[in-house]
Design a protein around this motif. Structure first.
Motif, PDB file in Angstrom:
ATOM      1  N   UNK A   5      37.556  86.844 111.361  1.00 57.24           N
ATOM      2  CA  UNK A   5      38.735  86.589 112.184  1.00 57.24           C
ATOM      3  C   UNK A   5      39.251  85.171 111.953  1.00 57.24           C
ATOM      4  N   UNK A   6      40.070  84.698 112.901  1.00 58.24           N
ATOM      5  CA  UNK A   6      40.729  83.393 112.867  1.00 58.24           C
ATOM      6  C   UNK A   6      41.857  83.401 111.814  1.00 58.24           C
ATOM      7  N   UNK A   7      42.808  82.469 111.900  1.00 58.65           N
ATOM      8  CA  UNK A   7      43.964  82.448 110.990  1.00 58.65           C
ATOM      9  C   UNK A   7      43.580  82.348 109.518  1.00 58.65           C
ATOM     10  N   UNK A   8      42.423  81.676 109.245  1.00 57.96           N
ATOM     11  CA  UNK A   8      42.013  81.519 107.852  1.00 57.96           C
ATOM     12  C   UNK A   8      40.900  82.488 107.474  1.00 57.96           C
ATOM     13  N   UNK A   9      40.646  83.472 108.327  1.00 58.80           N
ATOM     14  CA  UNK A   9      39.602  84.444 108.038  1.00 58.80           C
ATOM     15  C   UNK A   9      40.056  85.469 107.005  1.00 58.80           C
ATOM     16  N   UNK A  10      39.043  86.204 106.528  1.00 61.54           N
ATOM     17  CA  UNK A  10      39.354  87.184 105.484  1.00 61.54           C
ATOM     18  C   UNK A  10      40.292  88.277 105.978  1.00 61.54           C
ATOM     19  N   UNK A  11      40.156  88.694 107.239  1.00 58.56           N
ATOM     20  CA  UNK A  11      41.027  89.747 107.756  1.00 58.56           C
ATOM     21  C   UNK A  11      42.499  89.332 107.694  1.00 58.56           C
ATOM     22  N   UNK A  12      42.792  88.122 108.133  1.00 54.06           N
ATOM     23  CA  UNK A  12      44.167  87.641 108.122  1.00 54.06           C
ATOM     24  C   UNK A  12      44.692  87.512 106.689  1.00 54.06           C
ATOM     25  N   UNK A  13      43.830  86.990 105.795  1.00 56.25           N
ATOM     26  CA  UNK A  13      44.266  86.806 104.405  1.00 56.25           C
ATOM     27  C   UNK A  13      44.551  88.146 103.724  1.00 56.25           C
ATOM     28  N   UNK A  14      43.586  89.068 103.850  1.00 57.17           N
ATOM     29  CA  UNK A  14      43.799  90.363 103.199  1.00 57.17           C
ATOM     30  C   UNK A  14      44.925  91.148 103.874  1.00 57.17           C
ATOM     31  N   UNK A  15      45.119  90.951 105.165  1.00 57.98           N
ATOM     32  CA  UNK A  15      46.235  91.605 105.846  1.00 57.98           C
ATOM     33  C   UNK A  15      47.572  91.119 105.308  1.00 57.98           C
ATOM     34  N   UNK A  16      47.670  89.799 105.044  1.00 54.41           N
ATOM     35  CA  UNK A  16      48.913  89.255 104.481  1.00 54.41           C
ATOM     36  C   UNK A  16      49.167  89.794 103.078  1.00 54.41           C
ATOM     37  N   UNK A  17      48.089  89.897 102.281  1.00 49.30           N
ATOM     38  CA  UNK A  17      48.233  90.451 100.932  1.00 49.30           C
ATOM     39  C   UNK A  17      48.667  91.914 101.001  1.00 49.30           C
ATOM     40  N   UNK A  18      48.067  92.682 101.903  1.00 49.42           N
ATOM     41  CA  UNK A  18      48.425  94.091 102.063  1.00 49.42           C
ATOM     42  C   UNK A  18      49.893  94.230 102.455  1.00 49.42           C
ATOM     43  N   UNK A  19      50.357  93.359 103.359  1.00 48.45           N
ATOM     44  CA  UNK A  19      51.762  93.401 103.778  1.00 48.45           C
ATOM     45  C   UNK A  19      52.699  93.119 102.598  1.00 48.45           C
ATOM     46  N   UNK A  20      52.323  92.169 101.747  1.00 45.46           N
ATOM     47  CA  UNK A  20      53.142  91.863 100.571  1.00 45.46           C
ATOM     48  C   UNK A  20      53.187  93.046  99.610  1.00 45.46           C
ATOM     49  N   UNK A  21      52.048  93.715  99.441  1.00 46.63           N
ATOM     50  CA  UNK A  21      52.026  94.864  98.539  1.00 46.63           C
ATOM     51  C   UNK A  21      52.908  95.997  99.058  1.00 46.63           C
ATOM     52  N   UNK A  22      52.898  96.219 100.378  1.00 47.15           N
ATOM     53  CA  UNK A  22      53.786  97.238 100.944  1.00 47.15           C
ATOM     54  C   UNK A  22      55.247  96.876 100.703  1.00 47.15           C
ATOM     55  N   UNK A  23      55.572  95.598 100.918  1.00 45.57           N
ATOM     56  CA  UNK A  23      56.949  95.159 100.693  1.00 45.57           C
ATOM     57  C   UNK A  23      57.341  95.315  99.221  1.00 45.57           C
TER      58      UNK A  23
END
Length: 204
Positions: free
Chosen positions: A27-45
């Motif tokens: 968790x946390x803003x710099x955690x793996x969940x947030x990072x991979x979530x941002x990457x996943x969002x970019x891939x969807x876009x």
């Protein structure tokens, strides 16, 4: 059409090693969940943008395409008609002398094409009158030619273009043959040279 844009949201923040560095966290803003979530969002876009590009390319390919058919004037003589045009080594057709000249040629056109214009180019030496060039259709198996477009030429180089009759502009190759005819009444030593014909059309 609106611009197709891909704007990534993920910005990598470097991890730091050492006793005071980053610890692995989910968790946390710099955690793996947030990072991979941002990457996943970019891939969807990115997937959405690729789909928009594909749709735009498909739309560009479905409209009518313009074509220009350029023809050498290989005019044939019909038995019993006036004198034939002479075909030169370059493929041009010439007529000269105090007489009437006539020639015709078949034109192979695609079916269901929309003919838009007919063009003839050439040269008239001295003062030439009575030069007529036409694009026509003839009903199969036979019939009187129906003129779709016609042009003429006079003194000096000529480059004439005219629109095709819109009431007969769509080709029907199962019903009609298409021909070009050229006739010239020469006098006073006039020489006519036909360089090329062009037929402009659109097709799906």
């Amino acid at each position: 059409m609106a611009d197709i844009v891909f704007q990534p949201t993920f910005v990598h923040k470097e991890f730091v090693d050492g006793p005071d560095g980053d610890r692995v966290r989910a968790d946390e803003p710099n955690g793996f969940n947030a990072r991979f979530g941002a990457i996943e969002s970019d891939l969807r876009q990115l997937s959405t943008v690729v789909g928009q590009i594909d749709t735009a390319l498909d739309r560009r390919g479905t409209g009518p395409a313009g074509h220009v058919l350029t023809l050498a004037p290989l005019l044939l003589w019909a038995e019993g008609d006036p004198l034939a045009w002479r075909i030169t080594a370059s493929g041009a057709a010439t007529a000269s002398g105090d007489d009437v000249f006539y020639g015709l040629m078949e034109v192979a056109l695609p079916d269901n094409a929309l003919l838009t214009s007919f063009r003839a180019m050439g040269q008239v030496d001295n003062n030439g009158e009575g030069l007529g060039i036409s694009l026509s259709r003839v009903k199969i198996p036979g019939g009187t030619p129906e003129v779709l477009a016609s042009v003429g030429g006079d003194t000096g180089p000529f480059d004439r273009s005219t629109d095709v009759d819109p009431t007969m502009a769509v080709t029907q190759t199962a019903t009609y043959r298409y021909i070009i005819q050229a006739a010239f009444r020469s006098g006073g030593g006039t020489t006519v040279t036909l360089a090329a014909f062009q037929i402009a059309y659109t097709s799906s």
